[in-house]
Design a protein around this motif. Structure first.
Motif, short mmCIF file in Angstrom:
data_model
loop_
_atom_site.label_atom_id
_atom_site.label_comp_id
_atom_site.label_asym_id
_atom_site.label_seq_id
_atom_site.Cartn_x
_atom_site.Cartn_y
_atom_site.Cartn_z
N LEU A 1 0.84 -1.20 0.00
CA LEU A 1 0.00 0.00 0.00
C LEU A 1 0.87 1.25 0.00
O LEU A 1 0.62 2.19 -0.76
N ASP A 2 1.90 1.27 0.86
CA ASP A 2 2.81 2.42 0.95
C ASP A 2 3.51 2.69 -0.38
O ASP A 2 3.79 3.84 -0.71
N GLY A 3 3.81 1.61 -1.12
CA GLY A 3 4.47 1.77 -2.40
C GLY A 3 3.53 2.06 -3.56
O GLY A 3 3.97 2.27 -4.68
N GLY A 4 2.25 2.04 -3.29
CA GLY A 4 1.27 2.29 -4.34
C GLY A 4 1.05 1.11 -5.27
O GLY A 4 0.53 1.26 -6.37
N TYR A 5 1.41 -0.10 -4.82
CA TYR A 5 1.28 -1.30 -5.65
C TYR A 5 -0.09 -1.96 -5.54
O TYR A 5 -0.50 -2.69 -6.43
N VAL A 6 -0.75 -1.75 -4.40
CA VAL A 6 -2.09 -2.29 -4.18
C VAL A 6 -2.95 -1.21 -3.54
O VAL A 6 -2.44 -0.19 -3.04
N GLU A 7 -4.25 -1.48 -3.54
CA GLU A 7 -5.19 -0.59 -2.87
C GLU A 7 -6.29 -1.43 -2.25
O GLU A 7 -6.45 -2.61 -2.61
N TYR A 8 -6.99 -0.86 -1.31
CA TYR A 8 -8.15 -1.53 -0.74
C TYR A 8 -9.39 -1.17 -1.54
O TYR A 8 -9.55 -0.02 -1.95
N ILE A 9 -10.24 -2.16 -1.75
CA ILE A 9 -11.55 -1.90 -2.35
C ILE A 9 -12.60 -2.54 -1.45
O ILE A 9 -12.32 -3.48 -0.71
N ASP A 10 -13.79 -1.99 -1.49
CA ASP A 10 -14.86 -2.48 -0.63
C ASP A 10 -15.17 -3.94 -0.90
O ASP A 10 -15.15 -4.41 -2.04
N ASN A 11 -15.48 -4.65 0.19
CA ASN A 11 -15.90 -6.03 0.14
C ASN A 11 -17.39 -6.05 0.49
O ASN A 11 -17.74 -5.78 1.63
N PRO A 12 -18.24 -6.34 -0.47
CA PRO A 12 -19.67 -6.27 -0.20
C PRO A 12 -20.17 -7.27 0.85
O PRO A 12 -21.23 -7.08 1.42
N THR A 13 -19.38 -8.31 1.14
CA THR A 13 -19.81 -9.31 2.11
C THR A 13 -19.25 -9.07 3.51
O THR A 13 -19.61 -9.79 4.44
N HIS A 14 -18.35 -8.09 3.65
CA HIS A 14 -17.74 -7.84 4.96
C HIS A 14 -17.31 -6.39 5.04
O HIS A 14 -16.49 -5.94 4.24
N LYS A 15 -17.82 -5.66 6.01
CA LYS A 15 -17.53 -4.22 6.10
C LYS A 15 -16.09 -3.93 6.49
O LYS A 15 -15.49 -2.98 5.99
N ARG A 16 -15.51 -4.73 7.39
CA ARG A 16 -14.18 -4.42 7.89
C ARG A 16 -13.05 -5.08 7.11
O ARG A 16 -11.93 -4.57 7.09
N SER A 17 -13.29 -6.22 6.50
CA SER A 17 -12.25 -6.94 5.78
C SER A 17 -12.33 -6.59 4.30
O SER A 17 -13.04 -7.23 3.53
N LYS A 18 -11.59 -5.58 3.91
CA LYS A 18 -11.63 -5.11 2.53
C LYS A 18 -10.79 -6.01 1.62
O LYS A 18 -9.91 -6.72 2.08
N PHE A 19 -11.08 -5.93 0.34
CA PHE A 19 -10.30 -6.65 -0.65
C PHE A 19 -9.02 -5.87 -0.95
O PHE A 19 -9.02 -4.64 -1.02
N VAL A 20 -7.93 -6.60 -1.14
CA VAL A 20 -6.67 -6.03 -1.61
C VAL A 20 -6.65 -6.25 -3.11
O VAL A 20 -6.84 -7.36 -3.60
N SER A 21 -6.41 -5.18 -3.84
CA SER A 21 -6.46 -5.23 -5.30
C SER A 21 -5.22 -4.54 -5.87
O SER A 21 -4.77 -3.53 -5.33
N PRO A 22 -4.66 -5.06 -6.96
CA PRO A 22 -3.47 -4.41 -7.54
C PRO A 22 -3.84 -3.08 -8.20
O PRO A 22 -4.92 -2.93 -8.77
N THR A 23 -2.94 -2.14 -8.12
CA THR A 23 -3.10 -0.87 -8.83
C THR A 23 -2.45 -1.00 -10.21
O THR A 23 -1.76 -2.00 -10.49
N LYS A 24 -2.63 -0.02 -11.02
CA LYS A 24 -1.97 0.00 -12.34
C LYS A 24 -0.45 -0.08 -12.14
O LYS A 24 0.22 -0.83 -12.83
N ARG A 25 0.05 0.70 -11.18
CA ARG A 25 1.50 0.67 -10.88
C ARG A 25 1.92 -0.74 -10.44
O ARG A 25 2.97 -1.24 -10.85
#
Length: 166
Positions: free
Chosen positions: A77-101
């Protein structure tokens, strides 16, 4: 597993572990100048090849703690390689998703690995590699499945084996 399968089975995990460690060392050497550690690379690969996942999902398929994966995700996250996206089945446990970078950096890491792999001759055909992958995927499915979890729980009644599901 029948007796013949059992006899043929034991050398396989030993060989897989040895190959895993050899390739892990090689990747570490290839990318020692990179900002992305071997562990970060593995997490990035998981979310690029396997789709967005939660930290607990990634931890369950590895012999590490959720906190260890969280540390790697934080670095990504600090390097901008991934980001969090909402997880529709769980409010606190977000999905980790790759960024374009993240996808671009991973593509460069893979290219460097491919250059190194092309310099090595192996006495295994492309078809044999496909068969080996098929066999390993079948074994992974078996040992991630409910039958194996039931066996583990039978022999370890004080600690419940967990599924790999979210």
């Amino acid at each position: 597993m029948n007796k013949a399968q059992l006899t043929g089975f034991y050398p396989l995990p030993l060989a897989v572990r040895r190959l895993f460690h050899k390739l892990g060392y090689g990747v570490a050497m290839l990318h020692q100048e990179s900002e992305v550690s071997v562990g970060m690379r593995a997490v990035l690969e998981s979310v690029i090849d396997g789709g967005s996942q939660t930290v607990p999902q990634m931890a369950r398929v590895r012999p590490v703690t959720r906190q260890h994966i969280q540390g790697l995700v934080n670095a990504l996250l600090d390097g901008g390689y991934v980001e969090y996206i909402d997880n529709p089945t769980h409010k606190r446990s977000k999905f980790v998703s790759p960024t374009k970078r993240g996808k671009e950096v991973f593509r460069h890491l893979r290219e460097k690995e491919n250059i190194a792999f092309r310099r090595v001759r192996i006495d295994v055909s492309a078809e044999e590699l496909k068969t080996a992958t098929k066999v390993l995927r079948a074994l992974i499915a078996t040992f991630e499945g409910p039958e194996w979890l039931s066996v583990l729980n039978h022999f370890s009644p004080n600690k419940r084996a967990e599924t790999n599901e979210s």
